[in-house]
Scaffold this motif. Sequence first.
Motif, short mmCIF file in Angstrom:
data_model
loop_
_atom_site.label_atom_id
_atom_site.label_comp_id
_atom_site.label_asym_id
_atom_site.label_seq_id
_atom_site.Cartn_x
_atom_site.Cartn_y
_atom_site.Cartn_z
N LEU A 1 -9.70 9.87 -16.25
CA LEU A 1 -10.63 9.27 -15.29
C LEU A 1 -12.06 9.63 -15.68
O LEU A 1 -12.29 10.60 -16.41
N PRO A 2 -13.06 8.88 -15.18
CA PRO A 2 -14.46 9.22 -15.47
C PRO A 2 -14.82 10.62 -14.95
O PRO A 2 -14.20 11.13 -14.02
N ASN A 3 -15.82 11.21 -15.56
CA ASN A 3 -16.23 12.57 -15.19
C ASN A 3 -16.98 12.63 -13.86
O ASN A 3 -16.78 13.55 -13.07
N SER A 4 -17.85 11.64 -13.62
CA SER A 4 -18.68 11.71 -12.41
C SER A 4 -17.85 11.36 -11.18
O SER A 4 -16.93 10.56 -11.23
N LYS A 5 -18.22 11.97 -10.07
CA LYS A 5 -17.46 11.81 -8.83
C LYS A 5 -17.42 10.36 -8.37
O LYS A 5 -16.34 9.83 -8.04
N ALA A 6 -18.56 9.69 -8.36
CA ALA A 6 -18.61 8.31 -7.86
C ALA A 6 -17.76 7.39 -8.73
O ALA A 6 -16.99 6.57 -8.22
N ALA A 7 -17.88 7.53 -10.04
CA ALA A 7 -17.12 6.69 -10.96
C ALA A 7 -15.63 7.00 -10.87
O ALA A 7 -14.78 6.10 -10.96
N ARG A 8 -15.31 8.27 -10.69
CA ARG A 8 -13.90 8.67 -10.58
C ARG A 8 -13.27 8.08 -9.32
O ARG A 8 -12.15 7.55 -9.36
N ARG A 9 -13.96 8.14 -8.21
CA ARG A 9 -13.44 7.60 -6.95
C ARG A 9 -13.29 6.08 -7.03
O ARG A 9 -12.32 5.51 -6.51
N LYS A 10 -14.23 5.41 -7.71
CA LYS A 10 -14.13 3.96 -7.88
C LYS A 10 -12.91 3.61 -8.72
O LYS A 10 -12.18 2.66 -8.41
N ALA A 11 -12.68 4.40 -9.78
CA ALA A 11 -11.52 4.15 -10.63
C ALA A 11 -10.22 4.38 -9.87
O ALA A 11 -9.27 3.59 -9.98
N LEU A 12 -10.16 5.45 -9.09
CA LEU A 12 -8.96 5.72 -8.30
C LEU A 12 -8.70 4.59 -7.30
O LEU A 12 -7.55 4.20 -7.09
N LYS A 13 -9.75 4.06 -6.71
CA LYS A 13 -9.62 2.97 -5.75
C LYS A 13 -8.97 1.75 -6.40
O LYS A 13 -8.17 1.04 -5.76
N SER A 14 -9.26 1.53 -7.68
CA SER A 14 -8.71 0.37 -8.37
C SER A 14 -7.21 0.48 -8.58
O SER A 14 -6.53 -0.51 -8.84
N TYR A 15 -6.68 1.71 -8.47
CA TYR A 15 -5.24 1.92 -8.64
C TYR A 15 -4.51 2.04 -7.30
O TYR A 15 -3.32 2.32 -7.27
N GLU A 16 -5.22 1.78 -6.21
CA GLU A 16 -4.65 1.97 -4.88
C GLU A 16 -3.38 1.15 -4.66
O GLU A 16 -2.41 1.63 -4.06
N SER A 17 -3.35 -0.07 -5.16
CA SER A 17 -2.19 -0.93 -4.92
C SER A 17 -1.28 -1.05 -6.14
O SER A 17 -0.37 -1.88 -6.16
N ALA A 18 -1.52 -0.21 -7.15
CA ALA A 18 -0.68 -0.27 -8.35
C ALA A 18 0.76 0.10 -8.01
O ALA A 18 1.02 1.01 -7.21
N ALA A 19 1.70 -0.62 -8.61
CA ALA A 19 3.11 -0.34 -8.35
C ALA A 19 3.55 0.91 -9.10
O ALA A 19 3.09 1.18 -10.20
N GLY A 20 4.42 1.68 -8.49
CA GLY A 20 5.03 2.82 -9.18
C GLY A 20 4.14 4.04 -9.27
O GLY A 20 3.11 4.17 -8.60
N THR A 21 4.56 4.95 -10.12
CA THR A 21 3.88 6.24 -10.29
C THR A 21 2.65 6.09 -11.17
O THR A 21 2.66 5.37 -12.18
N LEU A 22 1.58 6.77 -10.79
CA LEU A 22 0.35 6.79 -11.57
C LEU A 22 0.35 8.03 -12.46
O LEU A 22 0.74 9.11 -12.03
N VAL A 23 -0.10 7.88 -13.71
CA VAL A 23 -0.13 8.99 -14.66
C VAL A 23 -1.54 9.13 -15.22
O VAL A 23 -2.11 8.15 -15.72
N PHE A 24 -2.09 10.32 -15.13
CA PHE A 24 -3.44 10.59 -15.63
C PHE A 24 -3.42 11.84 -16.52
O PHE A 24 -2.63 12.75 -16.31
N TYR A 25 -4.32 11.88 -17.49
CA TYR A 25 -4.64 13.12 -18.19
C TYR A 25 -5.86 13.71 -17.49
O TYR A 25 -6.75 12.98 -17.06
N GLU A 26 -5.92 15.03 -17.40
CA GLU A 26 -7.08 15.64 -16.75
C GLU A 26 -7.38 17.01 -17.32
O GLU A 26 -6.48 17.73 -17.76
#
Length: 285
Positions: A146-171
């Motif tokens: 995910l993006p480093n900045s808080k605002a960009a990270r939250r926007k990216a997470l929002k885009s996955y809100e309705s994604a089907a199944g399990t979400l996988v991230f590296y962090e």
Amino acid sequence: MNHKEIVLEPMLYLVATPLGTARDITLRTLDVLASADMLAAEDTRTLKKLMEIHGIALKDRPVIAYHDHNGDRARPKILNALAAGQSVAYASEAGTPMIADPGYHLVREVQAKGYGVTSLPGPSAVITALTLGGLPTDTFTFAGFLPNSKAARRKALKSYESAAGTLVFYESPKRIAAMISDAADVLGSEREGRICRELTKKFEEVIAGTLGELSERLAGSTLKGEIVMLIGKGTVQEMSHDVLVSELKALMQDMSLRDAADRLAEDTGIKRREIYQIGLELQKA
């Protein structure tokens, strides 16, 4: 010795390397590393150490670095080797090339020039975490970092809100607490989460809980090591009868009632039988 020198067809060999435990490597990979005319690696030191562990002699073969910062300069060397009829093995620092690792532009250019590319299956942090996490794996979305900045990270997470199944991230361990806190706010604190840390290594650990629980647990503490974060599917939101009918009508324009009912049942959590009955009434109308 667990390898043998073989005659390789001149092409690019994508080599998956262990996440941590050096013995998590295939016999075919050892053969290719022992036999390739040229070796390329995201980190040449890591590759040389792996080869040393497994008793593979480098001899006088060239080893070049290939990563995101030197790709434009390194690709011509690899293409020249392929043009000369040589075999080239490319290895990520850990895991599978191109899965959030370098290699994309290399493969595209090699294929565009008409040379062969093959992949040697092996370790992947994504798959390893999914097998350990205890969350559904029939459908999953791998989103990388995910993006480093808080605002960009939250926007990216929002885009996955309705994604089907399990979400996988590296962090990063430095950002995991902030990432989970944002995920709890954006996606819902009751969603299931799994922090998969130091996979295949001595201190391998899977920390389970809801996003809210994990956020509280990490408050004021710091984790170490490489992390894969899993987030379960969200809870189903209520859908009015009129909206359901509208969605079903739209789907039935492009697919059968059976398939439309399956799709809506999976997306909404509403019983398939109920949706199917509505569809039958629509067909009679």
